[in-house]
Scaffold this motif. Structure first.
Motif, PDB file in Angstrom:
ATOM      1  N   GLN A   1       1.758  -2.816 -10.067  1.00  0.00           N
ATOM      2  CA  GLN A   1       0.784  -1.779  -9.710  1.00  0.00           C
ATOM      3  C   GLN A   1      -0.133  -2.220  -8.568  1.00  0.00           C
ATOM      4  O   GLN A   1      -0.858  -1.408  -7.999  1.00  0.00           O
TER       5      GLN A   1
ATOM      6  N   PHE B   1      -2.263   0.159  -5.827  1.00  0.00           N
ATOM      7  CA  PHE B   1      -3.715   0.235  -5.996  1.00  0.00           C
ATOM      8  C   PHE B   1      -4.416   0.094  -4.647  1.00  0.00           C
ATOM      9  O   PHE B   1      -5.314   0.861  -4.307  1.00  0.00           O
TER      10      PHE B   1
ATOM     11  N   GLN C   1      -6.708   2.594  -2.326  1.00  0.00           N
ATOM     12  CA  GLN C   1      -8.054   2.217  -1.877  1.00  0.00           C
ATOM     13  C   GLN C   1      -8.198   2.393  -0.366  1.00  0.00           C
ATOM     14  O   GLN C   1      -9.223   2.845   0.128  1.00  0.00           O
TER      15      GLN C   1
END
Lengths: 160, 393
Positions: A99, A103, A107
């Motif tokens: 993941q 992520f 962001q």
């Protein structure tokens, strides 16, 4: 003279419960507290002496950007090819390593935040020694092998 | 340079025999000197590096998107095409500890759909455009308060804030966010102005808010203002929020729009869902109901987050309707305003060969309900297949 093995066998015969209980406790301790195998490292000028696990996670994930007013925190990460990266990601970031790339893509797009710099342990230690706001989590085994000028470790405490 | 350094090291060893180096040490030092020389040379010629003028750091990134669509609709014209190819270029500069800027510029070739909701829906001609999606300065001196100035994405709901192609499972946005021939239905997705953002850390989560004011894209002489309040759980598994926007529109007068949103993750299962409502002057706009929309989009990660099965259930009651641009309809005739109420059901699959490359295929069925479910006695229902690929870099 009795050898160590003989003493151990004798005492395990005399106090079997005590010996096994002690072995079990130390095993439990290492299983229950995987954080013990890690060191949180910061620049030696950082006044911090301890940090909670939640605070550490917020800093690593750039949810908390400043140590104090105008003083930016600079998280640094182990490189994903490091054998301990999976454990680092799971323990300190809160998700598994598959993941991790997604992520940081999220962001980048939604908050304009870039992924922290990644490196091997010796590079991270060198960078912490240069950057006053830097912070990294280092495997304890490697921490003990390295010279660490201008770098100190801080205590990781539970969330309360 | 290498010879000088090596000479100095060897002299050191000769003068201080106690600290003399073995052959292996000299090889190691030689290797390190080589590496230093290379890195010095590379930095001198700036190879592979971007030089920033006044910034502490500069990051460059973006995405590439290619999308194709195929319709199954008896009366459609040109039923399949690669309707969109675009590249988004993003630049993020940290000018000082407190000041940064972010820009996102989109280069796009697109064939927009003309005659939405008509049984004869058609792709328009190729339209090429360069669009400034975001362009703003941020001043932030602590974790609590920040100020943004420039062209901003309005913080309304979850999909609008996560509007980047790579973050969606299909190219088509939820119905409430699609433009109705250049006009928004519920809220303007961009403003040129400023926003004040606050973040308040709770014991087990984060409260975030954003207050903004700016001129709207649809009409630069008119302003919109809005507010969003959101909560994010500590682990990021739950995000909920409420949004509000009000402003003046040249075509429909004052509007008040509200939204509720939720995004959640339970293991490999995730979903996002939103509700949109607008309050308009019904007598002026000759409508008997206000527009409303909601959607629910669940998805499931398979095999290390590389395979994603997704679905979307979407509903829109667009009471303002549409005015057809051409093909048998007169743009200026108010009586031809055509309110529509419909559902869109989507199922699809995404494959990510690497974390930043997404290949997608989805099928949508659009079903019209209510009194205007047919046009000229012909059903408006249709099926579309969307395929595409997006690369984030």
């Amino acid at each position: 003279m009795m050898s160590l093995q003989t003493i151990f066998l004798l005492s395990s015969f005399l106090y079997p419960q005590k010996i096994y209980a002690s072995a079990e406790t130390s095993l439990k301790k290492s299983i229950e507290d995987p954080y013990k195998n890690w060191v949180v490292a910061v620049h030696s000028s950082n006044p911090l002496v301890s940090l909670s696990k939640v605070e550490l996670r917020r800093i690593l994930l750039k949810q908390k950007l400043f140590w104090s007013e105008n003083n930016r925190a600079v998280p640094l990460f182990l490189e994903p090819s490091h054998e301990k990266f999976n454990e680092f990601s799971r323990l300190f970031l809160g998700f598994n390593s598959s993941q991790y790339p997604r992520f940081w893509i999220e962001q980048k797009f939604t908050k304009g935040l870039t992924k922290p710099k990644e490196g091997d342990v010796s590079s991270l230690i060198k960078l912490i020694g240069i950057l006053k706001g830097a912070i990294a989590v280092i495997p304890e085994k490697e921490w003990n092998k390295l010279e660490r000028p201008s770098v100190k470790s801080i205590k990781l405490i539970s969330n309360e | 340079m290498k010879k000088i350094l090596l000479g100095a090291l060897l002299c050191g060893g000769f003068l201080n025999p106690v600290h003399s180096h073995s052959g292996a040490d000299i090889d190691r030092l030689n290797h390190r000197i080589d590496e230093l020389e290379n890195s010095l040379l590379l930095s001198k010629h700036s190879k592979g590096k971007i030089s920033s003028f006044e910034s502490l750091s500069l990051s460059l990134g973006g995405y590439f998107n290619l999308t194709g669509t195929s319709w199954s609709l008896p009366h459609a014209r040109n039923v399949q095409t690669f309707d969109e190819v675009e590249m988004g270029l993003m630049l993020n500069g940290q000018v000082s500890e407190n000041l940064s800027f972010f820009s996102h510029i989109e280069f796009e070739q697109e064939r927009e759909i003309v005659n939405h909701h008509a049984y004869f829906r058609t792709f328009g001609d190729d339209d090429q455009q360069v669009e400034v999606e975001d362009l703003f300065l941020t001043y932030r001196s602590n974790d609590i308060l920040s100020f943004n100035f420039g062209a901003l994405i309005t913080p309304f709901g979850v999909s609008n804030r996560e509007h980047f192609d790579f973050l969606r499972w299909q190219n088509e946005k939820p119905l409430a966010l699609r433009e109705n021939q250049g006009e928004f239905i519920f809220f303007d997705d961009h403003v040129r102005g400023f926003s004040v953002d606050t973040r308040y850390q709770l014991d087990r989560g984060l409260l975030e808010s954003s207050l903004y004011l700016g001129s709207i894209d649809e009409d630069r002489n008119r302003f919109a203002t809005g507010y969003r309040l959101g909560y994010r759980s500590e682990e990021g598994n739950l995000k909920v929020g409420t949004s509000f926007q009000t402003g003046q529109r040249s075509s429909f007068g004052r509007y008040y729009s509200f939204g509720l949103d939720m995004k959640a993750r339970i293991g490999f299962f995730e979903f996002r869902s939103e509700l949109f409502m607008s309050d308009l002057d019904q007598s002026k706009n000759r409508i008997d109901q206000n527009p409303i929309s909601f959607y629910f989009e669940p998805w499931y990660h398979l095999v290390d987050h590389r395979h994603i099965l997704y679905s979307r259930f979407d509903y829109l009651h667009d009471t303002l309707g549409i005015r057809y641009l051409d093909h048998d309809r007169d743009v200026n005739t108010e009586a031809l305003r055509d309110p529509v109420e419909f559902y869109e059901y989507t199922f699809g699959y995404n494959f990510l060969p690497i974390a930043n490359w997404r290949i997608s295929l989805g099928v949508s069925r659009t079903v019209y309900v209510g009194k205007n479910n047919r046009l000229d006695g012909i059903s408006r229902d249709f099926t579309s297949i969307e395929w595409g690929t997006v690369l984030s870099f």
